[in-house]
Design a protein around this motif. Structure first.
Motif, mmCIF file in Angstrom:
data_model
loop_
_atom_site.group_PDB
_atom_site.id
_atom_site.type_symbol
_atom_site.label_atom_id
_atom_site.label_comp_id
_atom_site.label_asym_id
_atom_site.label_seq_id
_atom_site.Cartn_x
_atom_site.Cartn_y
_atom_site.Cartn_z
ATOM 1 N N ASN A 1 0.820 -1.220 0.000
ATOM 2 C CA ASN A 1 0.000 0.000 0.000
ATOM 3 C C ASN A 1 0.852 1.268 0.000
ATOM 4 O O ASN A 1 0.483 2.272 0.606
ATOM 5 C CB ASN A 1 -0.953 0.009 1.210
ATOM 6 C CG ASN A 1 -2.219 0.802 0.952
ATOM 7 O OD1 ASN A 1 -2.668 0.938 -0.179
ATOM 8 N ND2 ASN A 1 -2.804 1.338 2.007
ATOM 9 N N THR A 2 1.991 1.233 -0.705
ATOM 10 C CA THR A 2 2.897 2.383 -0.735
ATOM 11 C C THR A 2 3.283 2.817 -2.145
ATOM 12 O O THR A 2 4.103 3.717 -2.302
ATOM 13 C CB THR A 2 4.204 2.074 0.016
ATOM 14 O OG1 THR A 2 4.859 0.966 -0.614
ATOM 15 C CG2 THR A 2 3.938 1.772 1.479
ATOM 16 N N ASN A 3 2.743 2.159 -3.181
ATOM 17 C CA ASN A 3 3.149 2.421 -4.563
ATOM 18 C C ASN A 3 4.568 1.957 -4.851
ATOM 19 O O ASN A 3 5.197 2.398 -5.823
ATOM 20 C CB ASN A 3 2.984 3.900 -4.950
ATOM 21 C CG ASN A 3 1.677 4.125 -5.699
ATOM 22 O OD1 ASN A 3 1.155 3.217 -6.338
ATOM 23 N ND2 ASN A 3 1.157 5.330 -5.621
ATOM 24 N N TYR A 4 5.089 1.082 -4.015
ATOM 25 C CA TYR A 4 6.346 0.392 -4.300
ATOM 26 C C TYR A 4 6.056 -1.095 -4.458
ATOM 27 O O TYR A 4 5.186 -1.651 -3.781
ATOM 28 C CB TYR A 4 7.362 0.583 -3.180
ATOM 29 C CG TYR A 4 8.079 1.907 -3.234
ATOM 30 C CD1 TYR A 4 9.237 2.076 -4.000
ATOM 31 C CD2 TYR A 4 7.614 3.001 -2.508
ATOM 32 C CE1 TYR A 4 9.894 3.287 -4.059
ATOM 33 C CE2 TYR A 4 8.268 4.227 -2.553
ATOM 34 C CZ TYR A 4 9.407 4.360 -3.336
ATOM 35 O OH TYR A 4 10.054 5.573 -3.387
ATOM 36 N N VAL A 5 6.818 -1.729 -5.362
ATOM 37 C CA VAL A 5 6.759 -3.176 -5.517
ATOM 38 C C VAL A 5 8.101 -3.740 -5.061
ATOM 39 O O VAL A 5 9.161 -3.262 -5.476
ATOM 40 C CB VAL A 5 6.492 -3.582 -6.982
ATOM 41 C CG1 VAL A 5 6.474 -5.096 -7.108
ATOM 42 C CG2 VAL A 5 5.171 -2.995 -7.452
#
Length: 252
Positions: free
Chosen positions: A50-54
């Motif tokens: 839920n942070t826009n990081y993968v």
């Protein structure tokens, strides 16, 4: 003949994640990785939080009750629409509501507030509501895992219609009904990036509820000449808005 490219498993973890950190995966996610995806030592998976990081992780240990992975890298990947859609959905029948939560999440809706209206299918019972919210959040997370969205649609605590209306402090406001004399989406001018849309249950809104919305500066709109099911109306409205004003640019 080209070989099919195996899709890397992808799961959501509600935790802070750092490169080189080891994470233990248990319960349903462990079952999914081990029994469904048949992962092995040294296999890689994608994790989002839920942070826009993968985050890419490598399987380093497989145990009976958990899978242990090590985070090896992270990459920023913003799949969010620049149109923030907040959906107020009058609580519908169980199957319809689950479908709406799932597909709205896939279509990039920012938040969903289940609404208690005159014709809703859930009365204000605390235990029942808590159980429903848990189920709806799980559906939203699963939808994001599947569609490669890295932020989870916010499933907010149910509100009475009047309270939801009073909580809106920005953005365009639209109520959709089958009323033939109401406006069309094409009449909207592009001067917003936040839009609050209101969809009724199978039985629709009462005249009093529609009057309340119009009094609070909602734009009255319809979706054509046919009367659509609540789940169809909801997803049609979201799709059109994402196409016209958001990121569903399939013809560009």
């Amino acid at each position: 003949m080209k070989k099919n490219i195996k899709r890397m498993p992808r799961i959501y973890i509600n935790d802070e994640i750092k490169v080189n950190k080891e994470i233990s995966i248990t319960d349903e996610k462990k079952h999914y990785l081990f029994s469904v995806m048949r992962i092995k030592i040294k296999d890689k998976i994608n994790i989002f939080n839920n942070t826009n990081y993968v985050f890419t992780a490598k399987i380093i240990n497989l145990k009976k009750k958990k899978v242990i992975v090590r985070i090896i890298n992270k990459k920023k990947k913003d799949n969010e629409s620049f149109l923030k859609i907040n959906l107020g959905q009058s609580i519908s029948r169980n199957k319809s509501m689950s479908w709406i939560i799932q597909k709205s999440s896939e279509l990039g809706v920012h938040s969903i507030t289940p609404l208690i209206c005159k014709n809703s299918y859930l009365k204000y019972n605390k235990n029942s509501i808590i159980k429903k919210i848990k189920k709806w959040k799980k559906i939203s997370i699963s939808a994001s895992e599947q569609c490669e969205r890295n932020l989870i649609t916010k499933i907010l605590y149910p509100k009475k219609l009047k309270n939801w209306i009073n909580s809106l402090n920005s953005g365009k406001k639209i109520i959709f009904t089958p009323n033939k004399i109401s406006n069309k989406i094409k009449t909207l001018k592009k001067n917003f990036n936040i839009i609050n849309i209101l969809i009724g249950s199978e039985k629709g809104f009462s005249k009093k509820e529609i009057k309340l919305c119009l009094k609070n500066k909602f734009i009255h709109m319809n979706l054509g000449n046919r009367i659509l099911r609540t789940e169809t109306a909801c997803l049609t409205a979201i799709s059109i808005l994402q196409y016209k004003y958001g990121d569903l640019n399939i013809f560009n």
